[in-house]
Enzyme design. Sequence first.
Site, short mmCIF file in Angstrom:
data_model
loop_
_atom_site.label_atom_id
_atom_site.label_comp_id
_atom_site.label_asym_id
_atom_site.label_seq_id
_atom_site.Cartn_x
_atom_site.Cartn_y
_atom_site.Cartn_z
N HIS A 1 0.68 -1.23 0.03
CA HIS A 1 0.09 0.00 0.03
C HIS A 1 0.73 1.22 0.05
O HIS A 1 0.52 2.36 -0.81
CB HIS A 1 -0.91 -0.10 1.14
N HIS B 1 -10.08 3.65 -0.80
CA HIS B 1 -10.25 3.01 0.40
C HIS B 1 -11.12 1.82 0.31
O HIS B 1 -12.34 1.78 0.73
CB HIS B 1 -10.96 4.13 1.24
#
Length: 709
Positions: free
Chosen positions: A34, A87
Amino acid sequence: MSLPDSDRELVTAELGRDPTSTEAALFENLWSEHCAYRSSRPLLSAFSSEGDQVVVGPGDDAAVVRLPDNDGESDSETYVTMGIESHNHPSYVDPYDGAATGVGGIVRDTLSMGAYPIALTDSLYFGGFDREHTRYLLDGVVEGIADYGNAIGVPTVGGSVEFHDDYEGNPLVNVACVGLVDEERLVTAEAQAAGNKLVLVGNATGRDGLGGASFASEDLAEDAETEDRPAVQVGDPYSEKLLIEANEDLIDAGLIQSARDLGAAGLGGASSELVAKGGFGARIDLDRVHQREPNMNPLEIVLAESQERMCYEVRPEDVDAVADIAERYDLGCSVIGEVSEGNYVCRFNSETVVDVPPEFLADGAPMNDLDSVEPTQPEPDRPDVDVESAFEAVVSAPNTASKRWVYRQYDHEVGARTALLPGDDAAVLAIREAGTGLTISAGAVPAWTDCAPYDGARAVALENATNLAAKGATPLAAVDCLNGGNPEKPDVYGGFKGIVDGLADMCRDLSVPVVGGNVSLYNDSVAGPIPPTPTLAMVGAKEGYDAPPAAFDGEGTVLLVGDESDALGGSELLAQVGGSDRFPTLPENASDVVTTLASVADADPTLAVHDVSNGGLAVALAEMVTAESGADVAVEDPVALFEETPGRAIVETTDPDAVEEAFDGVAPVTTLGEATEDGTLSLSVDGTKLAVDAETIASLRDVLATELD
């Protein structure tokens, strides 16, 4: 949380000792997929990010692009900031807070450049609409975005909503933000000088969001909705609104030397990346961090992803002024340390818990060398099509139906800049400081990239550019959110590589620099991997703020401009009636097509322009019909009605000869028929005649509202 053995060996070798528990957790998160893009960074060099309009490219919290000045009166250049974030995992576990904090995070990325946020877009991807779980996720995500965006006063002006069975176990929530700043107010996330103070402003630090970066870098487990809930942050939009206004005052007063928002990996991520980017170190006292919960340990303070927090670099003589502004807005403020030479050091209870080289922490993660298998396109197996039933099925499909149920929940006019509302091809914002209309389009079509990752991604880029051109704007720049499944699977990584190359190649052909973005991998669950999904948010510019509508006027000739194809691959028709086909061939001169369409859209005889995409001509024509206007048109065959080749548009004009002249040598122009004032789409397809009135079309297209209200 656990640092992998191979990474631990590298860290131990670099430090000359075993890492502390806090260091190990910090490396695990900052070296996660990430944060470090370990599987994707080797591919991202395919993108071109340069151009005369580019002020700040990839690598900062948001990109910065120079706007053309059409009023000639401003003493300072006007810039727009662009950022996009995912998200995804949090929005599956907790759709409301997951989506809301996605909005909060991308807005703070905008603040960290010294900009004021002026618009949001949301690109959302869910499983089959007929599933109860999909509707639960959709309802929660939209409510989270609406509540947060509306509360902070930033309009959500555009985006997309797509449904595909392969998102069932892993929906995607991609949010983009555009901000406004001028050259005097611009700041970056690069530390400026040793001795400057690091000041934390905003909400107190709690235990929410611990390990969020690590959580976002692994496949979703079957029990993710319960077991991973602590990794999801909780948002407070009212504190964010205060932070937005406080940030404006801080920038106005010239008190900020550099800034970074606290997102993935929390304080540790923001502060270490800020100083590493400037070639400095830091000395941080974790005891000084204002905390929401008692007895927090150093690992929790460093890695918590509590929301509504900013890390500022401030000159020592300006610290009191920063604290005064924070107090005025009832925000917490802590002087947590200073920029230094040497290592990145954190102390807690007078003990050193982190002491590492900042560049190694921020940029030292090794890249992955992964195998890939190039995907193949399906063989043609077209069904026989009954035009009337196919028209009804395609126009009423959730992917092509009206998204009014979604965008009516958003305040899309707050700020008084929105000149063209959601529901059209692109949003138009009035940037009065430069006399310029800023157009925004965002989204992707997973059916296209599922069928053909490379060509589908090229089509996504062309589709977004065509949306802007249909409103009379030429593309300026883009940011991307590249979503994929588990990259350790060669077929998945091959599809992901395809969307990267396809998006990069078409943006280069269009002369659109990709100035920033986000990568989200490991979007894989027990249900399998998602389709490779290249969300693109593209902005364009035009003189003035007026744009032709997408609805028929009723007084002109209806033309189709652009190259057609005889392929149905990735189309909504095949999704509804079955079958397979190869993906359509895209135009080789895409840039000329887009530029010409923008010019035609701005011409005085042009009454309406609407691009052709999902659902093909059938959906585009249906969307243009109103209670007061319709059209009487003819199409040669069913394939021409339902194929989805991007780069095409329907133009209603009082001067068809001028349109043909403009596109001479660029793209074909086909006369479809005439616009009418009877509110009916009269359609002839290879001998089959349909007549569908506006009320019937509205009923077909309102499936989301019908099922969800």
